[in-house]
Design a protein around this motif. Structure first.
Motif, mmCIF file in Angstrom:
data_model
loop_
_atom_site.group_PDB
_atom_site.id
_atom_site.type_symbol
_atom_site.label_atom_id
_atom_site.label_comp_id
_atom_site.label_asym_id
_atom_site.label_seq_id
_atom_site.Cartn_x
_atom_site.Cartn_y
_atom_site.Cartn_z
ATOM 1 N N THR A 258 0.834 -1.204 0.000
ATOM 2 C CA THR A 258 0.000 0.000 0.000
ATOM 3 C C THR A 258 0.870 1.255 0.000
ATOM 4 O O THR A 258 0.533 2.263 -0.629
ATOM 5 N N GLN B 262 -7.515 0.194 0.029
ATOM 6 C CA GLN B 262 -7.641 -1.084 0.741
ATOM 7 C C GLN B 262 -8.837 -1.047 1.695
ATOM 8 O O GLN B 262 -9.653 -1.961 1.717
ATOM 9 N N ASP C 11 -6.116 -1.638 -4.881
ATOM 10 C CA ASP C 11 -5.548 -2.146 -3.634
ATOM 11 C C ASP C 11 -6.487 -3.194 -3.033
ATOM 12 O O ASP C 11 -7.514 -2.852 -2.461
ATOM 13 N N GLU C 12 -6.119 -4.451 -3.179
ATOM 14 C CA GLU C 12 -6.901 -5.590 -2.692
ATOM 15 C C GLU C 12 -8.373 -5.500 -3.107
ATOM 16 O O GLU C 12 -9.270 -5.461 -2.252
HETATM 17 MG MG LIG Z 1 -1.997 -2.718 2.214
#
Ligand SMILES: [Mg+2]
Ligand SMILES: Nc1ncnc2c1ncn2[C@@H]1O[C@H](COP(=O)(O)OP(=O)(O)OP(=O)(O)O)[C@@H](O)[C@H]1O
Lengths: 254, 362
Positions: free
Chosen positions: A45, A87, A178-179
């Protein structure tokens, strides 16, 4: 010869004494679907934050389409063509789903403050075009029927998709996810994989994504970089890297 | 579907405009036929001023999401700048209407300029810090106005912060006399003008909120980090909302000040700032119509309760608490939703839309 869209050179950042990321080199070509993986706290991240101007690097730099983007503000970097998701989802929760995407369209569909207050024909024309574009993007993620819901009222999986739609609305060259599959069930993850492939093909998008779900990574990423303790552990073609003993060891631990 | 829902927000705004106009028609009739006690008649212009203040503060607090405790300061700037103008031009501009129109513009613009000047540094702060600084700003403005001496004679204007610093010639006239303030202000404010200003404020605020700029402002409120990653210029849009909010506070100050022949700083202290904030919070943050209703009820209530003398503040507090509970309790909100006219109308509309869709499908 394909051209590099994103190139980072020895990118790094330390917080106090802690080197969160160091010597990070990455080259992503136009149209690639690229994975960034690594154990918790590896610095994934943080790299997104460096690429989007949330953090300023203490070393190195990043170039987008041959232009240095590190050191610029998040707004400038967005205008340069980097968009992202977060995230921990960050939607405009008290705005409607449609308006979330329309905020993404902000810099590409313009009319003045006075056009807005006095409702000139330009206002109506632009708003109409914005609504059409936003609905078109929502349709990609099968969210068009929820356009008038408040973003906060969407189920979790749809919130993640809305974030992607909003990012796409800024017409980026590079999309950072992000994810994106975090918290999704296998069905939703499968849909998401189709969505991501569709975006890449239909929008000619270049995508860099962070993901813990290896099924997704091996399913859609052509290449990956593995990060461990802020450093690159392995880089290359997905299947090869995922079978690398050093990578397996880093994931399973000792 | 989208056009249907857009119409819905427009329809909601139309209801609000309509309610204001009905309110005007009723009370203007009562006032002209003499059925309204002079006590309540005297409240008509202040009510308009408070409604404008509440609606404009809602732009900062509800739409932008920043806590400001200095709204009375901007009101003060509007009041003082416009009163100075009105007194200075009392003899030269013969048309009351033209003079008051210019006074309103001056009051609004001066307040807006201060909004920009103090907004640039303070909008970098957020939350409690912003509240404290705006509170201090309001008090500073009030205290400066409280020591201003302004006068003019054939040689021009003189400004000072001491009585002795303004030495006027024979034909001179004092406009502001320090803590004594100004007197002989032309009472240009009327209920009609007040209502027109309320409608203008609503028009600007509604249309602002429902535009590209308004969405940008609300995106900052909801998630600053996401907003800037989405390309929204945070400083620009915060400042824009804050400036518009200050402008209308200045307009309200002008309206309020021209309702009385005397102007002192007493009305423009933090008590008023807090009172306006109470209107906004009780009416519901971001809920413009709520602000109007709260401003109306809470301005009239203390006057109605005068008859109850010592119980007045007690009843007032109970009403405050009741409104607060009503607004914050999900259960009561649920009941409100269930039995609201809006819902019933919506249900009908939805049924109709469904019918139309089916027709289309055929
Ligand atoms: Mg992360
Ligand atoms: N602003 C900050 N200040 C101090 N340390 C930070 C900051 N941001 C990140 N870090 C540290 O940098 C390291 C990497 O964090 P990062 O969030 O990038 O990990 P990650 O790879 O995304 O992990 P996860 O898979 O859990 O999301 C962590 O040790 C974290 O504590």
């Amino acid at each position: 010869m394909s051209m590099a869209l994103l190139e980072t050179k020895n990118l790094g950042i330390s917080f106090g004494g802690l080197k969160a990321v160091s010597d990070f080199n990455l080259t992503i070509e136009k149209g690639q679907l690229y994975g960034l993986i690594g154990p918790n706290g590896a610095g994934k991240t943080t790299i997104f934050n460096l690429l989007t101007g949330v953090y300023k690097p203490t070393e190195g730099m990043a170039e987008l389409d041959g232009e240095v983007i590190t050191g610029k503000s998040p707004v400038e970097i967005c205008k340069h063509g980097v968009a992202r998701t977060f995230q921990n989802i960050r939607l405009f929760k008290d705005l409607t789903v449609l308006d979330n995407v329309k905020v993404g369209l902000h810099n590409n569909y313009k009319y003045s403050l006075l056009d807005g207050i006095f409702r000139t024909p330009k206002y109506f024309k632009t708003e109409k075009a914005m609504n059409e574009k936003a609905l078109e993007l929502l349709k990609v993620f099968d969210l068009d029927n929820e356009a008038q819901f408040l973003a906060a009222n969407l189920p979790y999986g749809k919130q993640r998709k809305l974030e992607i739609a909003r990012a796409l609305a800024t017409e980026p060259k590079l999309l950072l996810l992000d994810e994106p599959a975090a918290g999704m069930n296998p069905n939703e993850t499968q849909e998401l994989m189709d969505n991501i492939r569709f975006i890449r093909d239909e929008f000619d998008m270049t995508i860099l994504l962070i993901e813990h779900d290896m099924r997704l990574v091996s399913g859609i990423c052509e290449e990956v970089t593995v990060l461990n303790f802020g450093q690159v552990l392995a880089q290359g073609e997905t299947a090869q890297v995922l079978n690398d003993p050093a990578v397996i060891k880093a994931y399973i631990g000792e | 579907m989208k056009s249907l829902l857009q119409k819905k927000s427009t329809r909601n705004n139309l209801i609000t405009y309509g309610a204001v106009i009905v309110f005007y028609a009723v009370f203007q009739t009562l006032a002209t036929t003499g059925s309204l006690k002079s006590l309540y008649k005297g409240l008509l212009v202040p009510i308009c001023a408070y409604v404008i203040l509440a609606v404009s503060l809602n732009l900062t607090v509800g739409i932008l999401g920043e806590l400001s405790l200095g709204h009375a300061g901007f009101m003060c700037i509007g009041a003082y700048s416009s009163v100075i103008f009105s007194l200075a031009t009392h003899e030269t501009i013969k048309s009351d209407f033209l003079r008051f129109l210019l006074a309103l513009i001056i009051g609004g613009v001066c307040a807006a300029i201060f909004g920009i000047i103090i907004g640039v540094p303070i909008l970098r702060l957020s939350g409690d810090y912003l509240a404290i600084v705006t509170l201090a700003f309001g008090e500073i403005i009030k205290n400066i106005c409280n020591v201003l001496y302004i006068g003019y004679d054939s040689n021009g204007f003189q400004v000072g912060i001491k009585d002795s610093s303004v030495q006027l010639a024979e034909d001179g006239k004092m406009i502001l006399k320090g803590a004594m303030g100004a007197s002989d202000i032309p009472k240009d404010s009327t209920f009609t003008i007040g209502i027109i200003l309320v409608l203008i404020t609503l028009f600007v605020v509604f249309n602002f909120v429902d535009s590209r700029a308004g969405r940008a402002v609300m995106s900052i409120r909801d998630n600053r980090i996401a907003a800037q990653s989405t390309g929204i210029n945070i400083t620009k849009y915060k400042l824009l909302a804050f400036t518009i909010s200050s402008f209308f506070a200045g307009i309200a100050g002008t309206l309020y000040a021209h309702n009385y022949s005397i102007l002192t700083t007493k009305k423009y202290d933090y008590n008023t700032s807090i009172a306006i904030l109470v209107f906004v919070v009780l009416g519901g943050m971001g809920n413009i119509r709520g602000s109007i209703i709260a401003a109306l009820i809470l301005t009239v209530l203390p006057e109605i309760l005068r008859g109850f003398s010592e119980y007045r503040m007690l009843i007032y507090s109970v009403v405050l608490i009741a409104m607060m509970i009503y607004n914050s309790s999900p259960k009561l909100q649920g009941i409100k939703e269930k039995y609201s006219i809006k819902r019933i109308l919506d249900a009908k509309k939805r049924a109709k839309a469904l019918g139309e869709n089916e027709k289309e499908a055929e």
